[in-house]
Design an enzyme around this catalytic site. Structure first.
Site, short mmCIF file in Angstrom:
data_model
loop_
_atom_site.label_atom_id
_atom_site.label_comp_id
_atom_site.label_asym_id
_atom_site.label_seq_id
_atom_site.Cartn_x
_atom_site.Cartn_y
_atom_site.Cartn_z
N ASP A 14 -10.50 14.14 -43.51
CA ASP A 14 -9.23 14.50 -42.92
C ASP A 14 -8.20 13.45 -43.34
OD1 ASP A 14 -8.43 16.75 -41.08
OD2 ASP A 14 -7.28 15.07 -40.29
N LYS A 39 -8.89 18.47 -53.20
CA LYS A 39 -9.66 17.38 -52.58
C LYS A 39 -11.05 17.32 -53.20
CE LYS A 39 -8.21 17.21 -47.69
NZ LYS A 39 -8.79 17.30 -46.34
N HIS A 99 -5.80 7.07 -51.21
CA HIS A 99 -6.49 6.91 -49.94
C HIS A 99 -7.86 7.57 -50.00
CE1 HIS A 99 -4.29 10.56 -50.38
NE2 HIS A 99 -4.65 11.09 -49.24
N ARG A 100 -7.89 8.82 -50.50
CA ARG A 100 -9.14 9.59 -50.53
C ARG A 100 -10.14 8.90 -51.46
NH1 ARG A 100 -6.88 13.68 -51.54
NH2 ARG A 100 -6.64 14.13 -49.34
N GLY A 129 -0.09 19.37 -51.93
CA GLY A 129 0.58 18.81 -50.74
C GLY A 129 1.79 17.95 -51.07
P1 ITT Z 1 -9.63 20.72 -45.34
O1 ITT Z 1 -9.28 20.36 -43.91
O2 ITT Z 1 -10.29 22.06 -45.45
O3 ITT Z 1 -10.42 19.64 -46.04
P2 ITT Z 1 -6.73 20.59 -45.74
O4 ITT Z 1 -5.87 20.73 -46.95
O5 ITT Z 1 -6.40 21.42 -44.54
O6 ITT Z 1 -8.26 20.85 -46.19
P3 ITT Z 1 -6.27 18.24 -44.10
O7 ITT Z 1 -6.52 19.01 -42.85
O8 ITT Z 1 -6.91 16.90 -44.24
O9 ITT Z 1 -6.76 19.07 -45.38
O10 ITT Z 1 -4.72 18.17 -44.29
C1 ITT Z 1 -4.16 17.13 -44.92
C2 ITT Z 1 -2.78 17.54 -45.40
O11 ITT Z 1 -2.13 16.29 -45.70
C3 ITT Z 1 -2.84 18.33 -46.69
O12 ITT Z 1 -2.74 19.71 -46.50
C4 ITT Z 1 -1.62 17.77 -47.45
O13 ITT Z 1 -0.48 18.47 -47.06
C5 ITT Z 1 -1.54 16.34 -46.95
N1 ITT Z 1 -2.31 15.44 -47.86
C6 ITT Z 1 -3.46 14.79 -47.59
N2 ITT Z 1 -3.91 14.12 -48.65
C7 ITT Z 1 -3.01 14.34 -49.62
C8 ITT Z 1 -2.92 13.96 -50.97
O14 ITT Z 1 -3.87 13.24 -51.55
N3 ITT Z 1 -1.88 14.38 -51.67
C9 ITT Z 1 -0.92 15.14 -51.11
N4 ITT Z 1 -0.92 15.57 -49.86
C10 ITT Z 1 -1.97 15.19 -49.12
#
Ligand code: ITT
Length: 193
Positions: free
Chosen positions: A67, A14, A171-172, A144
């Site tokens: 998030d 991220k 999206h991000r 992810g």
């Molecule tokens: P932080 O909360 O510390 O930022 P995290 O990985 O736990 O890190 P999230 O709580 O936002 O982040 O979890 C989002 C999950 O959704 C992430 O672990 C992925 O499994 C999925 N995800 C979100 N954005 C994604 C992307 O761009 N590509 C692939 N999977 C994604």
């Protein structure tokens, strides 16, 4: 104008995606590897705002959290806000199993960025990308659910894209570009909120 902004995340991927957008706009992004307790909620906005408050209670910095989640139409929006937990437990293989034989592959990723500082009200930016769940995993890039998500009408998954290409659709990237646009207009640094 202050050029240093902090991104509090435990997810290196991220951070890399966000950093590319910041540096393209001549802004410096710092990685704050702070772990927050993610609350259970159906609203990504609520989760992001809660994480932001936790971060701001620990440090006095201009900082944002993000998030995100994957919402699959045929599964009534699952895993949505539970994406992180679902990925950790059953992975993208689990999602492919749930989607076996399902014709409607429509899905979207949603990203909620919450930015704030000790002296300013939080500001939210949202980004969304519509796409489809691939029939099988493809590509080794990203993280992810990237190997199973095809943005727009593309056959290629995020897992087959370099960061620069993913940032064209994701999206991000959309949410972070909105944040950068707002920062560059000076609305944050010049406002008296
Ligand atoms: P932080 O909360 O510390 O930022 P995290 O990985 O736990 O890190 P999230 O709580 O936002 O982040 O979890 C989002 C999950 O959704 C992430 O672990 C992925 O499994 C999925 N995800 C979100 N954005 C994604 C992307 O761009 N590509 C692939 N999977 C994604």
């Amino acid at each position: 104008m202050i050029k240093k902004i902090y991104f509090a995340t435990t997810n290196q991927n991220k951070f890399r995606e966000a950093e590319k957008i910041f540096s393209f706009h001549g802004l410096k992004l710092e990685h704050l590897k702070l772990k927050t307790i993610e609350i259970q909620s159906e609203s990504l906005e609520e989760i992001a705002l809660n994480s932001l408050n936790q971060v701001l209670s620990k440090c006095r910095l201009p900082v944002f959290v993000e998030d995100s989640g994957l919402f699959i139409k045929a599964l009534n929006g699952f895993p949505g806000p539970y994406s992180s937990y679902v990925f950790k437990t059953v992975g993208f293989e689990g999602i492919l199993r749930l989607m076996k034989g399902v014709k409607d592959r429509n899905a979207y990723f949603l990203s909620v960025v919450a930015f704030g500082s000790p002296n300013h009200k939080p500001k939210i930016f949202v980004g969304r990308v519509y796409g489809r769940i691939a029939l099988k995993a493809k590509g080794l890039n990203g993280f992810g659910f990237d190997p199973i998500f095809q943005p727009g009408n593309l056959k290629k998954t995020f897992g087959e894209m370099e960061v620069k290409e993913k940032n064209r659709y994701s999206h991000r990237a959309k949410a972070i570009k909105k944040l950068v646009g707002w920062l560059k207009k000076g609305k944050y640094f010049n406002s008296k909120l």
